[in-house]
Write an enzyme that holds these catalytic residues in place. Sequence first.
Site, PDB file in Angstrom:
ATOM      1  N   LYS A  15      29.166  95.399  36.464  1.00 23.97           N
ATOM      2  CA  LYS A  15      28.574  95.933  35.222  1.00 23.97           C
ATOM      3  C   LYS A  15      27.059  96.039  35.369  1.00 23.97           C
ATOM      4  O   LYS A  15      26.448  97.039  34.984  1.00 23.97           O
ATOM      5  CB  LYS A  15      28.898  95.013  34.037  1.00 23.97           C
ATOM      6  N   GLU A  69      43.041  88.530  36.342  1.00 27.38           N
ATOM      7  CA  GLU A  69      41.748  88.219  35.728  1.00 27.38           C
ATOM      8  C   GLU A  69      41.690  86.731  35.364  1.00 27.38           C
ATOM      9  O   GLU A  69      40.635  86.114  35.371  1.00 27.38           O
ATOM     10  CB  GLU A  69      41.503  89.093  34.483  1.00 27.38           C
ATOM     11  N   HIS A  89      62.834 104.064  44.929  1.00 25.85           N
ATOM     12  CA  HIS A  89      62.678 105.296  45.717  1.00 25.85           C
ATOM     13  C   HIS A  89      61.236 105.478  46.185  1.00 25.85           C
ATOM     14  O   HIS A  89      60.831 106.586  46.531  1.00 25.85           O
ATOM     15  CB  HIS A  89      63.150 106.493  44.892  1.00 25.85           C
ATOM     16  N   GLU A 102      32.410 101.291  28.258  1.00 25.91           N
ATOM     17  CA  GLU A 102      33.425 102.347  28.184  1.00 25.91           C
ATOM     18  C   GLU A 102      33.843 102.599  26.734  1.00 25.91           C
ATOM     19  O   GLU A 102      33.959 103.744  26.282  1.00 25.91           O
ATOM     20  CB  GLU A 102      34.669 101.943  29.003  1.00 25.91           C
ATOM     21  N   GLY A 125      40.240  88.007  25.677  1.00 25.29           N
ATOM     22  CA  GLY A 125      40.602  89.423  25.610  1.00 25.29           C
ATOM     23  C   GLY A 125      42.027  89.681  26.066  1.00 25.29           C
ATOM     24  O   GLY A 125      42.794  90.400  25.412  1.00 25.29           O
ATOM     25  N   ARG A 126      42.400  89.090  27.197  1.00 25.18           N
ATOM     26  CA  ARG A 126      43.731  89.369  27.744  1.00 25.18           C
ATOM     27  C   ARG A 126      44.829  88.571  27.040  1.00 25.18           C
ATOM     28  O   ARG A 126      46.000  88.661  27.411  1.00 25.18           O
ATOM     29  CB  ARG A 126      43.736  89.129  29.257  1.00 25.18           C
ATOM     30  N   LYS A 133      36.512  93.215  21.634  1.00 31.45           N
ATOM     31  CA  LYS A 133      36.167  91.847  21.234  1.00 31.45           C
ATOM     32  C   LYS A 133      34.663  91.723  21.050  1.00 31.45           C
ATOM     33  O   LYS A 133      34.192  91.188  20.065  1.00 31.45           O
ATOM     34  CB  LYS A 133      36.696  90.862  22.287  1.00 31.45           C
TER      35      LYS A 133
HETATM   36  O1  F6P Z   1      36.722  93.501  32.112  1.00 29.88           O
HETATM   37  C1  F6P Z   1      36.179  92.423  31.440  1.00 29.88           C
HETATM   38  C2  F6P Z   1      36.580  92.358  30.000  1.00 29.88           C
HETATM   39  O2  F6P Z   1      35.693  91.486  29.412  1.00 29.88           O
HETATM   40  C3  F6P Z   1      38.031  91.907  29.768  1.00 29.88           C
HETATM   41  O3  F6P Z   1      38.181  90.554  29.921  1.00 29.88           O
HETATM   42  C4  F6P Z   1      38.237  92.398  28.381  1.00 29.88           C
HETATM   43  O4  F6P Z   1      39.578  92.379  28.003  1.00 29.88           O
HETATM   44  C5  F6P Z   1      37.645  93.783  28.490  1.00 29.88           C
HETATM   45  O5  F6P Z   1      36.511  93.613  29.324  1.00 29.88           O
HETATM   46  C6  F6P Z   1      37.248  94.439  27.200  1.00 29.88           C
HETATM   47  O6  F6P Z   1      36.319  93.686  26.498  1.00 29.88           O
HETATM   48  P1  F6P Z   1      36.017  93.968  24.975  1.00 29.88           P
HETATM   49  O7  F6P Z   1      37.266  93.736  24.198  1.00 29.88           O
HETATM   50  O8  F6P Z   1      34.914  93.025  24.601  1.00 29.88           O
HETATM   51  O9  F6P Z   1      35.574  95.402  24.838  1.00 29.88           O
END
Ligand code: F6P
Length: 533
Positions: free
Chosen positions: A502, A343, A374, A204, A257-258, A198
């Site tokens: 972060k 979240e 199990h 990452e 995002g979620r 987003k």
């Molecule tokens: O972990 C925080 C967060 O902002 C989530 O809410 C989001 O889904 C994820 O990181 C990834 O964010 P982005 O889509 O901006 O890479």
Amino acid sequence: MDFQRCDQTVAWTALQGHYQAHGRDLDLREAFARDPQRFESFALQAPEVFADLSKNRWDLVTRRLLTELAREVGLEARRDAMLAGEPVNTTEGRAVLHTALRAPRGEGLFSSEVHEVLDRMLAFAESVRDTGASGIRHVVNIGIGGSDLGPAMAARALQPFAHPGLTMHFVSNVDGHDIAPVLQRLRPEETLFIIASKTFTTQETMANAQVARQWFLAEAGSEAAIARHFVGTTTNLSAAAAFGIHTTFGFWDWVGGRYSLWSAIGLPLAIAIGAEHFRALLAGAHAMDRHFATAPLETNLPVQLGLLDVWYRNFHGFSSRSVAPYHQGLARLPAYLQQLEMESNGKQVDLDGQPLPYGTSPVVWGEPGTNGQHAYFQQLHQGTDVVPVEFILVKTPTHGHADLHTKLLANGLAQSAALMLGKTTEAALTEKAPTASATLGKLTVARHRTFPGNRPSSTLLLDRLTPRALGALVALYEHRVFTSGAIWGINPYDQWGVELGKALCNDLLPRLASGDATGLDGSTAGLLGRLTP
Ligand code: F6P
């Protein structure tokens, strides 16, 4: 928008009284014996999803008081404000409009923008699926959190509908053990990378995208080919362009995002299952949106589930909920729900920033049945904590192994019955315990074999796990989270809790090279010392 704190309502006080008088000691076995209609009384039908809520520790009075609580906190007005695009995400000053992403063309807010991207994205998905022409065999989605969990969960769930000639990969973790084995399986000319973020700033995702880009350049040797083999799904089109991505599918800051599976973030899923099935997913979610928006609170499934969550969290004091999908395709659903629920509703202050004197999001966890049986079901049956369980059963499988499916369903039904019925010590005394040591007394053995029972569960029933049914199921969970969040008076749509880690990570990154521990706490300094040369 003004809000009424749940713990300051008449209904809350009434619920406290009701819990003391009847709720705490409600025995499900007696409740069923008293009321032969209990199953019907607590059955709800929503689009694509039937729910049996009768094995929960509530009665008709509880349900009425919870529904009064919803009315008293203004749940309907809050829902309508969200659906109307008011900036209900107050701490980020944003509207929350994932429902607009699945509204039919011409309906809903931002319809022309939404459908322009959707049409373009689905046309692109179809062009990739034309593998003879596209040459693509592998699609790698690089994203994390909401930019990974939704499409990864849904692609797995809908695998029977997927293109047989395309392999989907989902890389999320900054741990190189995630991307390295994927890259080993790829040939650049057959691979499409989707960089899904987003913000297009997430550490990452950006790091993995760079690794993929370097691998691609080393293997393909052509900067120009990047444009054909990398696409972006993001709200930050300029950052994607700066990365060298020319094909982008955008979305908007009013998509959390979620809550973004329905947006361009759904591209890998659309490539896997095709445009028609992706539209069916959206239609299923929209049908659930209509139900949520229009059904009376008493028969509104997401509302009733959200209210039940409040009842368990704040009156019974249960702090977790286990999700048990009896469908291997839903293996990633618990992980998806962890982000969606924890979240969203893992908050400690109300909308005015006041500390909350009551609990919010439960821990959500689980594994597909029967595997969980199990592993941790022992604790659910005989442990000292009560954990409400949510069974998800699917009537008709997409495979031809009828016998396996019958066994699967029998297991699901058996577990929810066993949790409720339990087994008395008297009953255990009448049984033979063939493996017990001869030195143990009969009563001792029977006590080990006693189940307290009265352990609550809900069962959600789908006819088949189709794109439409999955869309409805996921939207059901979204609105349920909205409901409990609205009752708790919190903002489910921000996630400040991930920011501190972060920032500290950015501070620690150079220290891992230099070993400089100045100003760190003792534990972090000690660990840094062991991790640096
Ligand atoms: O972990 C925080 C967060 O902002 C989530 O809410 C989001 O889904 C994820 O990181 C990834 O964010 P982005 O889509 O901006 O890479």
